[in-house]
Design a protein around this motif. Sequence first.
Motif, PDB file in Angstrom:
ATOM      1  N   GLY A 200       0.808  -1.219   0.000  1.00 47.17           N
ATOM      2  CA  GLY A 200       0.000   0.000   0.000  1.00 47.17           C
ATOM      3  C   GLY A 200       0.835   1.260   0.000  1.00 47.17           C
ATOM      4  N   GLY A 201       0.256   2.339  -0.548  1.00 48.53           N
ATOM      5  CA  GLY A 201       0.908   3.640  -0.544  1.00 48.53           C
ATOM      6  C   GLY A 201       0.732   4.346   0.782  1.00 48.53           C
ATOM      7  N   VAL A 202       1.328   5.533   0.870  1.00 44.94           N
ATOM      8  CA  VAL A 202       1.299   6.256   2.137  1.00 44.94           C
ATOM      9  C   VAL A 202      -0.099   6.768   2.464  1.00 44.94           C
ATOM     10  N   SER A 203      -0.993   6.867   1.474  1.00 45.50           N
ATOM     11  CA  SER A 203      -2.367   7.318   1.723  1.00 45.50           C
ATOM     12  C   SER A 203      -3.313   6.165   2.019  1.00 45.50           C
ATOM     13  N   ASN A 204      -2.817   4.942   1.954  1.00 46.20           N
ATOM     14  CA  ASN A 204      -3.648   3.770   2.208  1.00 46.20           C
ATOM     15  C   ASN A 204      -3.915   3.646   3.710  1.00 46.20           C
ATOM     16  N   VAL A 205      -5.187   3.414   4.071  1.00 46.02           N
ATOM     17  CA  VAL A 205      -5.563   3.360   5.479  1.00 46.02           C
ATOM     18  C   VAL A 205      -4.853   2.222   6.195  1.00 46.02           C
ATOM     19  N   ALA A 206      -4.770   1.065   5.550  1.00 45.02           N
ATOM     20  CA  ALA A 206      -4.106  -0.077   6.178  1.00 45.02           C
ATOM     21  C   ALA A 206      -2.620   0.196   6.380  1.00 45.02           C
ATOM     22  N   THR A 207      -2.004   0.905   5.445  1.00 43.16           N
ATOM     23  CA  THR A 207      -0.586   1.246   5.591  1.00 43.16           C
ATOM     24  C   THR A 207      -0.371   2.191   6.759  1.00 43.16           C
ATOM     25  N   ILE A 208      -1.270   3.162   6.924  1.00 41.88           N
ATOM     26  CA  ILE A 208      -1.171   4.092   8.056  1.00 41.88           C
ATOM     27  C   ILE A 208      -1.310   3.336   9.368  1.00 41.88           C
ATOM     28  N   ALA A 209      -2.277   2.398   9.419  1.00 39.41           N
ATOM     29  CA  ALA A 209      -2.450   1.603  10.635  1.00 39.41           C
ATOM     30  C   ALA A 209      -1.205   0.757  10.901  1.00 39.41           C
ATOM     31  N   SER A 210      -0.614   0.221   9.836  1.00 37.72           N
ATOM     32  CA  SER A 210       0.608  -0.583   9.988  1.00 37.72           C
ATOM     33  C   SER A 210       1.765   0.268  10.504  1.00 37.72           C
ATOM     34  N   MET A 211       1.857   1.513  10.035  1.00 40.56           N
ATOM     35  CA  MET A 211       2.904   2.407  10.533  1.00 40.56           C
ATOM     36  C   MET A 211       2.748   2.682  12.024  1.00 40.56           C
ATOM     37  N   ASN A 212       1.496   2.812  12.490  1.00 37.83           N
ATOM     38  CA  ASN A 212       1.266   3.031  13.915  1.00 37.83           C
ATOM     39  C   ASN A 212       1.729   1.825  14.735  1.00 37.83           C
ATOM     40  N   ILE A 213       1.471   0.622  14.218  1.00 37.52           N
ATOM     41  CA  ILE A 213       1.949  -0.583  14.906  1.00 37.52           C
ATOM     42  C   ILE A 213       3.467  -0.622  14.891  1.00 37.52           C
ATOM     43  N   LEU A 214       4.057  -0.258  13.746  1.00 38.05           N
ATOM     44  CA  LEU A 214       5.512  -0.261  13.630  1.00 38.05           C
ATOM     45  C   LEU A 214       6.144   0.693  14.638  1.00 38.05           C
ATOM     46  N   SER A 215       5.501   1.825  14.874  1.00 41.72           N
ATOM     47  CA  SER A 215       6.035   2.784  15.839  1.00 41.72           C
ATOM     48  C   SER A 215       6.119   2.164  17.234  1.00 41.72           C
ATOM     49  N   GLN A 216       5.092   1.396  17.610  1.00 42.08           N
ATOM     50  CA  GLN A 216       5.101   0.734  18.911  1.00 42.08           C
ATOM     51  C   GLN A 216       6.142  -0.381  18.959  1.00 42.08           C
ATOM     52  N   VAL A 217       6.266  -1.123  17.853  1.00 43.78           N
ATOM     53  CA  VAL A 217       7.275  -2.182  17.790  1.00 43.78           C
ATOM     54  C   VAL A 217       8.675  -1.580  17.882  1.00 43.78           C
ATOM     55  N   ALA A 218       8.879  -0.445  17.210  1.00 43.46           N
ATOM     56  CA  ALA A 218      10.201   0.191  17.217  1.00 43.46           C
ATOM     57  C   ALA A 218      10.592   0.644  18.621  1.00 43.46           C
ATOM     58  N   GLN A 219       9.641   1.117  19.404  1.00 42.80           N
ATOM     59  CA  GLN A 219       9.958   1.523  20.771  1.00 42.80           C
ATOM     60  C   GLN A 219      10.457   0.344  21.592  1.00 42.80           C
ATOM     61  N   LYS A 220       9.850  -0.823  21.401  1.00 41.85           N
ATOM     62  CA  LYS A 220      10.254  -2.008  22.162  1.00 41.85           C
ATOM     63  C   LYS A 220      11.600  -2.533  21.671  1.00 41.85           C
ATOM     64  N   THR A 221      11.824  -2.498  20.339  1.00 35.18           N
ATOM     65  CA  THR A 221      13.128  -2.959  19.843  1.00 35.18           C
ATOM     66  C   THR A 221      14.243  -2.013  20.278  1.00 35.18           C
ATOM     67  N   ALA A 222      13.912  -0.729  20.452  1.00 32.02           N
ATOM     68  CA  ALA A 222      14.921   0.209  20.962  1.00 32.02           C
ATOM     69  C   ALA A 222      15.304  -0.139  22.396  1.00 32.02           C
ATOM     70  N   ASP A 223      14.304  -0.531  23.194  1.00 34.54           N
ATOM     71  CA  ASP A 223      14.591  -0.914  24.581  1.00 34.54           C
ATOM     72  C   ASP A 223      15.434  -2.192  24.645  1.00 34.54           C
ATOM     73  N   TYR A 224      15.085  -3.156  23.773  1.00 36.72           N
ATOM     74  CA  TYR A 224      15.746  -4.462  23.826  1.00 36.72           C
ATOM     75  C   TYR A 224      17.009  -4.524  22.966  1.00 36.72           C
ATOM     76  N   GLU A 225      17.281  -3.444  22.235  1.00 32.85           N
ATOM     77  CA  GLU A 225      18.435  -3.393  21.332  1.00 32.85           C
ATOM     78  C   GLU A 225      18.390  -4.546  20.307  1.00 32.85           C
ATOM     79  N   THR A 226      17.199  -4.749  19.764  1.00 34.12           N
ATOM     80  CA  THR A 226      16.994  -5.803  18.771  1.00 34.12           C
ATOM     81  C   THR A 226      16.983  -5.185  17.382  1.00 34.12           C
ATOM     82  N   PRO A 227      17.730  -5.714  16.428  1.00 35.16           N
ATOM     83  CA  PRO A 227      17.736  -5.162  15.064  1.00 35.16           C
ATOM     84  C   PRO A 227      16.343  -5.243  14.424  1.00 35.16           C
ATOM     85  N   LEU A 228      15.933  -4.143  13.807  1.00 30.88           N
ATOM     86  CA  LEU A 228      14.626  -4.062  13.141  1.00 30.88           C
ATOM     87  C   LEU A 228      14.845  -3.772  11.674  1.00 30.88           C
TER      88      LEU A 228
END
Length: 392
Positions: A200-228
């Motif tokens: 999906g493109g950046v205007s796709n609703v599912a892509t926007i929702a996926s980006m929001n999930i990715l933001s939460q995943v990225a915060q946890k990988t930053a804490d655990y120092e896990t490559p993303l």
Amino acid sequence: MKGQKIFCPPPVVQGLVILVFVFGCCLNAFAQGVTPVENVKAIDTPNDDGKSITISWEKSPDDSAGSESVTGYKVLRQSPDGEFEEVAPIPAGTTLYVDEGTERGVAYSYIVQAITAAGLTVDSEATLPVKATGEWFHSGKIWIFLAVLLYSAVVVYCIYHARSGKELFIRRIPGLEAVDEAIGRATEMGRSIMYILGLGGVSNVATIASMNILSQVAQKTADYETPLRVPCNDPIVMNVVREMVKTAYLNEGRPDAYSEENIFFLTESQFAYAAGVDGMMVREEPAAVFLQGTFYAESLILAETGNSIGAIQIAGTDKEHQLPFFIAACDYTLIGEELFAASAYLSREPMLLGSLKGQDYGKVMIFGAIIIGVVLELCGISWMTVFFQQVR
């Protein structure tokens, strides 16, 4: 003049001229014998955007069952600087026409012609000039407006309730509860996490929702120092994702752990993208794979490859045709609107949680109205059905 002969047509020509004249007089008399339409009125169409005028009239007495004198009507329109021009032919028996070819603020006059069986027309009186104007509010949808106000009030109350520190119950979603498990597994194994946003493109609703999930995943990988690792199908999506992940790492106080090279553009070609991602899965063997966004025929290819390397997979998409493939090949699958509720579920942000809870209450109200309507219909009471037909 003396000596000049006067031309006299032959008797046959004279007879033809007289015959044509008599025939025309008869047709005119026949047409005049047809009663024109009466009470022609032109008004601004109510509850519209100001681009139509409604014309109504009383049909000619000669337009009746068993009568063939009037076979139809014509509506003629006159603009301020023009002549009367035909707008549309109207079948016999009709007494209403909506002219949607007008311009807002321009005055128009109308005439309705009755058409006889012989093809002749009889004009009505011209209407007074009428202007089409737009309405501020559709008075026929007042109940919808009140329903929107009620729904908005419920959402605002839920947001206020969440911000006050009170706990809001959100049903358990196994796929989202497994996010910590997947990240923890990758950390323990010392392997990377692969996050795939789909096509999906950046205007796709599912892509926007996926980006929001990715933001939460990225915060946890930053804490655990896990490559993303995030391979992207769209260069614009890639740039947005880079900023989101960078911000997530910065908020967690680990800007040094952010690597821009791990978020990269692969290709815009569907199956070339699938082949590239599959190749990285096989070579790098990530411990966890997130498939969140818009997917098409490549969904099963990606999911099967992730399953073959033993990765824990959490999938979610708004394409219902691809859900069976994810359910079959992935450990967890977000179905339906669970994908869109994920950001509120993971972040526990009061604004998002309140909005989500308010939407749930709105759905409960709609479902309750449906149940009440069905029960009333079964009891022979149809006022609720009639009500909703009028306000739609």
